[in-house]
Scaffold this motif. Sequence first.
Motif: not given
Length: 294
Positions: A40-45, A50-56, A66-67, A80-81
């Motif tokens: 998962v590559s987040d582009d500065g949401s 990001v918090q939801k991804v961290k739960v998973w 990746l943040q 990046k990904a």
Amino acid sequence: MKPYPDIDVMVLTYNHEPFIDQCLKGILSQEYGGNVRIVVSDDGSKDATVQKVKVWQAKSPNIILLQAVLNQGPGRNFAKALKECHAELLAFCEGDDFWTDPQKLTMQVKALQAKPEATISYTNFKKVDASGTTVMREVLEPQPEKFILRDLLFTQGPSIHSSLLLRKSLPDQLPEEFFKVSNPDVFVFAMALMQGYGTFTDVVTGAYRLHSGGIWSTLGIAEQKLMRLSTRLVMLRTLRPADWKEYLNEMYAVFSIEMEKAYVTDRSMYTKYSIHLTPFGRKALPLKARLGLR
């Protein structure tokens, strides 16, 4: 190819808080015999994506997050990904899309195993609205037995990342033009097709979501067409300009006709895409347009 080769699934996210749970659930629900890793590559949401991804991530060790501190755009986020994806096969699911068939990866692996020269396996997909309600049950019409570059240019084929499974065929160093277009998907398709062809499985395995935050779905039909054509022009000029001259000329002709329409109906849109007009393209425009007169 091993019976169940390793697969990396690239998930690109940006402000996908309402959708990311459904996206990750669809991937983790795959009934596949091999190892599946999710990058998962987040582009500065700016929301809680990001918090939801961290739960998973806390539940599944196969999720890598990746943040980015600042938004860099879809091309940079993709690059990046890609650096974190090392498996033999690469799948995609955008953070606002989702997979609906738990056999998706298994079907696509079998399709590639049956055709060793194919570099892309793609499936049918549906369209849904922001709430997940289906608005189109099947998007793709019958496809050619071997989907090649010309099909990518002039027909509709693997038009979304989320329907793809690729053999490892993308270069480590992406061309600079890849980062300058709004919709770099076509570069990914073309780079894979340069080494083989695409094979189609006519089963709906996922959903493309239309919503107010989507880059593509918020555009009008006329601008979608101009973005699609101009991106392909950039791709052709970048990857194999000498070999693809015939395609370039044909694409310029189609693009210039659409620009002629835009000049009459939407001058600001015409101006926005006029950077892609070449002397060849300008010949198809009326004299007033070529002189910049009303």
